[in-house]
Design an enzyme around this catalytic site. Structure first.
Site, PDB file in Angstrom:
ATOM      1  N   ARG A   1       2.532 -22.999 -13.262  1.00 20.09           N
ATOM      2  CA  ARG A   1       3.877 -22.879 -12.707  1.00 20.09           C
ATOM      3  C   ARG A   1       3.980 -21.615 -11.849  1.00 20.09           C
ATOM      4  O   ARG A   1       4.593 -21.626 -10.780  1.00 20.09           O
ATOM      5  CB  ARG A   1       4.927 -22.855 -13.818  1.00 20.09           C
ATOM      6  CG  ARG A   1       5.057 -24.177 -14.569  1.00 20.09           C
ATOM      7  CD  ARG A   1       6.155 -24.131 -15.611  1.00 20.09           C
ATOM      8  NE  ARG A   1       7.474 -24.062 -14.997  1.00 20.09           N
ATOM      9  CZ  ARG A   1       8.599 -23.819 -15.679  1.00 20.09           C
ATOM     10  NH1 ARG A   1       8.543 -23.599 -16.991  1.00 20.09           N
ATOM     11  NH2 ARG A   1       9.757 -23.783 -15.059  1.00 20.09           N
TER      12      ARG A   1
ATOM     13  N   CYS B   1      10.954 -15.645 -16.885  1.00 21.04           N
ATOM     14  CA  CYS B   1      10.268 -16.897 -17.222  1.00 21.04           C
ATOM     15  C   CYS B   1      10.961 -18.007 -16.459  1.00 21.04           C
ATOM     16  O   CYS B   1      11.322 -17.837 -15.296  1.00 21.04           O
ATOM     17  CB  CYS B   1      10.285 -17.121 -18.730  1.00 21.04           C
ATOM     18  SG  CYS B   1      11.950 -17.168 -19.445  1.00 21.04           S
TER      19      CYS B   1
END
Length: 283
Positions: free
Chosen positions: A180, A238
């Site tokens: 990611r 995050c």
């Protein structure tokens, strides 16, 4: 004070003179839209069995605000958060122990919020419910109302501009999975990649196979290799401020204070004017 507690230490404290308030924050990242699977039901898991005396806390409703431009798990309204903690029996003079189903992310979000808003004694059960060898119960307790009043500290929280500045002046850690970060996949948010200057630091590498934190000295060595140390300004983000809280907790175990960008990638990527970096390098 240590930010984590072992199952044996918790069992001993629960029978002591000043037992901690227990909060059960079982939660899992939902990929229901992508997978077609029903979302995880933390309350159902709690009702099926929890540590005696634990009160269930709903991360999505009590530890976060409604999803929107500020991200998928923005800060909750602090008055509502305080009321939820008082209903759970949290007082400023009583220790608190938080646990979840073992991943540690949900418990870390509760730990971070309580710590940032001024609770002096809150810890996470290292390894969560799977390491608990004692009995479980299915009935919900009715705790006496607590007196905790949230009082946010002057540090520990980043907004988008602060995260961007820290990526240039200090160390900004990206706690998501490497794919990611690199922008190879993005199952949830509109754009893949990372904040320019951020360093890839998956939070999954802070724990052992059973979900417990690696020894403090190992964590300190890992973060030092990533550029983070006690004398460095450190921030974490995050996807939506949940797994990032777990990395802030790991940093605390290592003795390194860090701030959390709560909006995280879900806020950053929602604004097309913000720059996005892809690939393995920070820039």
């Amino acid at each position: 004070m240590n930010a984590i507690i072992s199952a044996s230490e918790l069992a001993s404290e629960l029978t002591g003179a000043n037992p901690p308030v227990l909060l059960d924050v079982r939660w899992q990242l939902s990929l229901a839209k992508a997978s077609g699977e029903p979302p995880f039901d933390g309350r159902a898991a709690y009702e099926a069995g929890h540590i005696p005396g634990a009160v269930y806390v709903d991360l999505d409703r009590e530890l976060a605000g409604a999803p929107g431009p500020r991200g998928r798990h923005p800060l909750p309204d602090l008055a509502e958060f305080g009321a939820a903690m008082r209903r759970a029996g949290v007082s400023s003079g009583t220790p608190v122990v938080v646990y979840d189903g073992g991943q540690g992310w949900g418990a870390a979000r509760a730990w971070w919020l309580l710590h940032w808003t001024g609770h002096p004694n809150v810890r996470v059960l290292d390894g969560g419910l799977p390491v608990w060898a004692g009995p479980l119960e299915t009935s919900a307790p009715d705790p006496a109302e607590g007196d905790f009043e949230p009082a946010p500290g002057p540090t520990g929280l980043l907004d988008a501009d602060g995260a961007a500045a820290l990526a240039r002046a200090g160390v900004l850690l990206d706690a998501r999975a490497g794919e990611r970060y690199r922008g190879e996949v993005e199952p949830i948010d509109p754009v893949g990649g990372h904040i320019p200057g951020a360093v890839c630091a998956p939070t999954t590498e802070n724990v052992t196979a059973d979900g417990r934190f690696r020894p403090a000295e190992d964590l300190a060595a890992r973060f030092k290799a990533l550029g983070a140390a006690e004398d460095t300004q450190v921030g974490v983000y995050c996807g939506s401020g949940v797994s990032g809280a777990h990395e802030v907790l790991a940093l605390a175990v290592a003795g390194i204070p860090a701030a959390l960008y709560v909006g995280s990638w879900s806020e950053w990527s929602s604004d097309p004017s913000r720059p996005v970096a892809v690939g393995p390098d920070p820039q």
